[in-house]
Structure formats: C-alpha cells, structure tokens
Scaffold this motif. Structure first.
Motif, PDB file in Angstrom:
ATOM      1  N   LEU A 129       0.840  -1.192   0.000  1.00 56.44           N
ATOM      2  CA  LEU A 129       0.000   0.000   0.000  1.00 56.44           C
ATOM      3  C   LEU A 129       0.884   1.254   0.000  1.00 56.44           C
ATOM      4  CD1 LEU A 129      -2.825  -1.128   2.460  1.00 56.44           C
ATOM      5  CD2 LEU A 129      -2.451  -1.691   0.051  1.00 56.44           C
ATOM      6  N   ASP A 130       0.325   2.374  -0.448  1.00 53.56           N
ATOM      7  CA  ASP A 130       1.109   3.610  -0.547  1.00 53.56           C
ATOM      8  C   ASP A 130       1.765   3.949   0.789  1.00 53.56           C
ATOM      9  OD1 ASP A 130       0.524   3.881  -3.152  1.00 53.56           O
ATOM     10  OD2 ASP A 130      -1.127   5.305  -2.872  1.00 53.56           O
ATOM     11  N   ARG A 131       3.030   4.394   0.702  1.00 55.37           N
ATOM     12  CA  ARG A 131       3.767   4.756   1.924  1.00 55.37           C
ATOM     13  C   ARG A 131       3.533   6.215   2.275  1.00 55.37           C
ATOM     14  NH1 ARG A 131       8.238   1.826  -1.167  1.00 55.37           N
ATOM     15  NH2 ARG A 131       8.073  -0.255  -0.263  1.00 55.37           N
ATOM     16  N   ARG A 132       3.391   6.475   3.567  1.00 58.11           N
ATOM     17  CA  ARG A 132       3.312   7.859   4.038  1.00 58.11           C
ATOM     18  C   ARG A 132       4.688   8.504   3.951  1.00 58.11           C
ATOM     19  NH1 ARG A 132       2.523   8.372   9.542  1.00 58.11           N
ATOM     20  NH2 ARG A 132       2.359   6.121   9.771  1.00 58.11           N
ATOM     21  N   ASN A 133       5.702   7.742   4.281  1.00 55.18           N
ATOM     22  CA  ASN A 133       7.090   8.209   4.205  1.00 55.18           C
ATOM     23  C   ASN A 133       7.994   6.990   4.260  1.00 55.18           C
ATOM     24  OD1 ASN A 133       7.461   7.409   6.954  1.00 55.18           O
ATOM     25  ND2 ASN A 133       6.670   9.374   7.638  1.00 55.18           N
ATOM     26  N   TYR A 134       9.274   7.213   4.031  1.00 59.36           N
ATOM     27  CA  TYR A 134      10.234   6.122   4.188  1.00 59.36           C
ATOM     28  C   TYR A 134      11.625   6.702   4.332  1.00 59.36           C
ATOM     29  CZ  TYR A 134      10.614   6.992  -0.806  1.00 59.36           C
ATOM     30  OH  TYR A 134      10.758   7.597  -2.023  1.00 59.36           O
ATOM     31  N   ILE A 135      12.507   5.872   4.866  1.00 57.94           N
ATOM     32  CA  ILE A 135      13.893   6.287   5.062  1.00 57.94           C
ATOM     33  C   ILE A 135      14.778   5.350   4.251  1.00 57.94           C
ATOM     34  CG2 ILE A 135      15.746   6.254   6.774  1.00 57.94           C
ATOM     35  CD1 ILE A 135      13.895   7.530   8.720  1.00 57.94           C
ATOM     36  N   ILE A 177      15.000   1.483   4.461  1.00 54.46           N
ATOM     37  CA  ILE A 177      15.215   0.944   5.808  1.00 54.46           C
ATOM     38  C   ILE A 177      13.877   0.690   6.496  1.00 54.46           C
ATOM     39  CG2 ILE A 177      16.165   1.425   8.086  1.00 54.46           C
ATOM     40  CD1 ILE A 177      18.317   3.101   6.724  1.00 54.46           C
ATOM     41  N   ALA A 178      12.978   1.644   6.387  1.00 52.29           N
ATOM     42  CA  ALA A 178      11.682   1.498   7.044  1.00 52.29           C
ATOM     43  C   ALA A 178      10.691   2.472   6.430  1.00 52.29           C
ATOM     44  CB  ALA A 178      11.820   1.773   8.539  1.00 52.29           C
ATOM     45  N   ALA A 179       9.408   2.159   6.589  1.00 55.49           N
ATOM     46  CA  ALA A 179       8.357   2.994   6.003  1.00 55.49           C
ATOM     47  C   ALA A 179       7.288   3.322   7.044  1.00 55.49           C
ATOM     48  CB  ALA A 179       7.723   2.266   4.819  1.00 55.49           C
ATOM     49  N   ASN A 180       6.529   4.361   6.762  1.00 53.42           N
ATOM     50  CA  ASN A 180       5.371   4.741   7.589  1.00 53.42           C
ATOM     51  C   ASN A 180       5.737   5.013   9.049  1.00 53.42           C
ATOM     52  OD1 ASN A 180       3.713   4.390   5.302  1.00 53.42           O
ATOM     53  ND2 ASN A 180       3.626   2.199   5.694  1.00 53.42           N
ATOM     54  N   ILE A 181       6.699   5.913   9.225  1.00 53.76           N
ATOM     55  CA  ILE A 181       7.228   6.208  10.562  1.00 53.76           C
ATOM     56  C   ILE A 181       6.591   7.496  11.085  1.00 53.76           C
ATOM     57  CG2 ILE A 181       9.365   6.718  11.813  1.00 53.76           C
ATOM     58  CD1 ILE A 181      10.671   5.445   9.129  1.00 53.76           C
ATOM     59  N   ASP A 182       6.156   7.459  12.359  1.00 55.30           N
ATOM     60  CA  ASP A 182       5.580   8.670  12.973  1.00 55.30           C
ATOM     61  C   ASP A 182       6.655   9.560  13.570  1.00 55.30           C
ATOM     62  OD1 ASP A 182       2.802   8.104  12.537  1.00 55.30           O
ATOM     63  OD2 ASP A 182       3.042   6.482  13.996  1.00 55.30           O
ATOM     64  N   CYS A 183       7.697   8.947  14.111  1.00 55.05           N
ATOM     65  CA  CYS A 183       8.714   9.742  14.786  1.00 55.05           C
ATOM     66  C   CYS A 183      10.034   8.983  14.803  1.00 55.05           C
ATOM     67  CB  CYS A 183       8.263  10.029  16.220  1.00 55.05           C
ATOM     68  SG  CYS A 183       9.333  11.184  17.091  1.00 55.05           S
TER      69      CYS A 183
END
Ligand code: GDP
Ligand code: ZN
Length: 315
Positions: free
Chosen positions: A73-79, A93-99
């Motif tokens: 599904l679409d990612r909100r954000n990713y690193i 590295i990771a996706a959908n991170i709040d903080c």
C-alpha cells in the motif's frame, strides 16, 4: 484437485531479510511471506521492494500457513540508505514512521553534536518528526549534567524534544513511553548508547542481546542485521535499526541544506540575497544571529560542515 484455500489478508511488515518477510496481521498473528517474482522488479531504484513498516496485502495459504505478498500500500514516508558506496541503488530501511528517536549519550560514548545535527537534518529532509533520547544520566557528574542541560535547551529552542533517561536507575521512561504510545517510532543511535537495553526495558519479552562498548569492535563488520519492528506492550511499535549508522542518503542541493535547520531557515528570510548561503555574504541575517547568540554556534558549525561536504561532492 485441491480446493483453493488462499485468503486475501492485510498486514504490516515487521521484519524483512531480503527474501522473506514476516507479516503481522489480525489479532497478533504472524505469517512468513514471500513476494511474487514480477513484483520484485517493479521499483528498480531500490534494492528491496518491501520494507519494515510497509502495509501489505498478501494471499494467505492455509495449507502451508505461509503467504505471498501481492500488493504494497502507498507509503506515508520512508527512510533510505545507499546499498553500498559505489551503488546508485538505495535500500528502504523502514516505512510509515511517525517519529524518529535518536539515542545519544554525553559520555560513554560521547555523541558529537554534528552527528546529532546530521541525523536531524535527514529527518527534516524526510519530513519526519525527530526527538532525542539522552541515556546514561546515572553516569553524569556536574560537568556532564551541565552539558546535557545546554544541549536540551539548545534543541528545545529549535523545537526538538529531549528525553533524559537512565536505564540503570529507571528514570525518565514514563515520559518516553507516553510519547511513543500508539505510534510507529524508529530508534537510531551509535553503538553502545543503549538502544537494545532500552528496547528490553520497554518490552521485557524481547530479551535482546546487549553488549559493552568494547565488545562491538570485536564483532567485526560482516554481521548482517536487518531492521525489525517490535510491538510495545503500551501500544505502538518501535523499529530497531541495528548496525545502521546513518541515513545520509537524501540528495540535498547545496542551497537547500539550511532549509533543514529550522532556526536558520526562519531567519534566512531576512538575508539580503535570496540565494544567500550564510557564509560571508553582505547583509546575511543568519551570520548576524550567530554573532548575537540567537543561533547556536555549534549548530551553525554543523551547517557549515555539512555544506562543505556537499561542496566537495562537486569538485
Ligand atoms: P546499543 O549498542 O545501542 O544497543 O547499546 P546496548 O543496549 O548494548 O548498551 C551498551 C552498554 O551500555 C551496555 O553495557 C549496557 O548495559 C550499558 N547501558 C545501557 N543503558 C545504560 C544506562 O542507562 N546507564 C549505564 N550506566 N549503562 C547503560
Ligand atoms: Zn544569509
């Protein structure tokens, strides 16, 4: 013919080892999944099509109790990070991170301010909120406590929250838990600052290995570790990034680096030239603010060093 027993499910990736993916779904169920071959090549710029934190759809096969991921599904954000220095490919590295939480220590080991600032700049570039956890306060004498207070004041003024904690004395942890509650947080920081120890305290069932600082040098660099997402008993997830030192992968233009120093960016609107880099241009409001102590010299120095690094890329 066997009856068709596949069921479409939604879940979240909690671990990825490059070819196998662990998916959390339903009421705490975990299913090992693979991905379809065609799917793998869809996004050529990243080496991994699916990352920790991704929300996925998968076909659950009741017979094998395994699954096949069919959709991310679409990612909100990713690193991202670069797969290797030579490679143009990056790894998510990771996706959908709040903080993102950067864990630092004033001593044992000392975390340089420039290291902190590079992390914060990256978080700003990804538009992910960042906080700082200051660990091992039990070891601090008057001098270190003074340095800690100065850091907290400096970062609070810019808008970054700080959490002083001691895992030995069990202090400061309630505020941290409260903040992490029901969020997906990513934990980062140098080896030896206490990340694994913190995860063990936040979720005692994890039982992660912790080590002393000297032990890390002996381990060598060949151990491959993968980011992993851990559920927290108070609600939410924390993503552990063992062995991942930094995320310095955002391609920044020289003239936008200061956008990721919020306090420098705010003042830059008063510079005489719209393309001011805040070095020694006439009418630079940033330089003036540094001289007046409104912008911390340490932060300004970090900015200059990051800018010089970017300059050297073009030489
Ligand atoms: P990581 O490399 O960031 O995962 O760090 P570890 O969790 O392995 O911890 C590194 C070392 O620091 C271990 O020996 C821990 O026991 C120690 N440590 C962790 N937290 C604290 C703390 O709050 N105070 C003190 N004095 N030592 C700590
Ligand atoms: Zn300027």
């Amino acid at each position: 013919m066997f009856p068709d027993t596949s069921v479409l499910e939604k879940g979240i990736i909690i671990k990825s080892t490059g070819s196998r993916y662990r998916v959390l779904h339903g009421e705490g169920l975990v299913t090992e999944c693979i991905i379809k071959g065609i799917f793998r090549t869809r996004d050529l710029k990243t080496t991994n099509p699916v990352a920790v934190g991704d929300m996925v759809e998968f076909e659950f096969d009741e017979r094998s109790e395994g699954g096949v991921i069919t959709e991310v599904l679409d990612r909100r954000n990713y690193i991202l990070r670069k797969s290797s220095n030579l490679s143009k490919q990056s790894q998510i590295i990771a996706a959908n991170i709040d903080c993102v939480f950067l864990m630092i220590t004033i001593i044992m080991p000392e975390t340089p301010v420039e290291f902190i600032d590079r992390f914060l700049v990256t978080a700003e570039a990804y538009r992910i909120p960042a906080c700082i956890i200051i660990n091992k306060t039990d070891l601090y004498g008057k001098n270190e406590l003074g340095r800690m207070e100065d850091l907290i004041k400096m970062y609070n003024n810019i808008g970054y929250r700080c959490f002083p904690v001691s895992l030995v004395e069990n202090t400061g942890l309630d505020a941290l838990r409260e903040d992490m509650k029901n969020k997906t947080s990513l934990l980062s920081g140098n080896s030896g600052v206490g990340k694994s120890s913190l995860l063990n305290v936040l979720n005692p069932a994890l039982n992660l290995k912790t080590g002393d600082i000297s032990g890390y040098h002996k381990q060598g660099k060949h151990i491959t570790t993968f980011p992993e997402m851990h559920s927290m008993p108070f609600g939410g997830y924390v993503i552990d990034t063992p062995g991942i030192r930094g995320f310095g992968v955002v391609d920044m233009e020289r003239n936008e680096i200061y956008h990721f120093f919020p306090e420098i960016f705010r003042i830059s609107h008063n510079c005489r030239f719209y393309n001011c880099l805040h070095l020694d241009e006439p009418g630079c409001a940033v330089r003036k603010a540094v001289e007046k102590g409104e912008i911390n010299t340490l932060r300004y120095r970090s900015y200059i060093n990051i800018l010089e690094d970017e300059n050297s890329k073009y030489r």
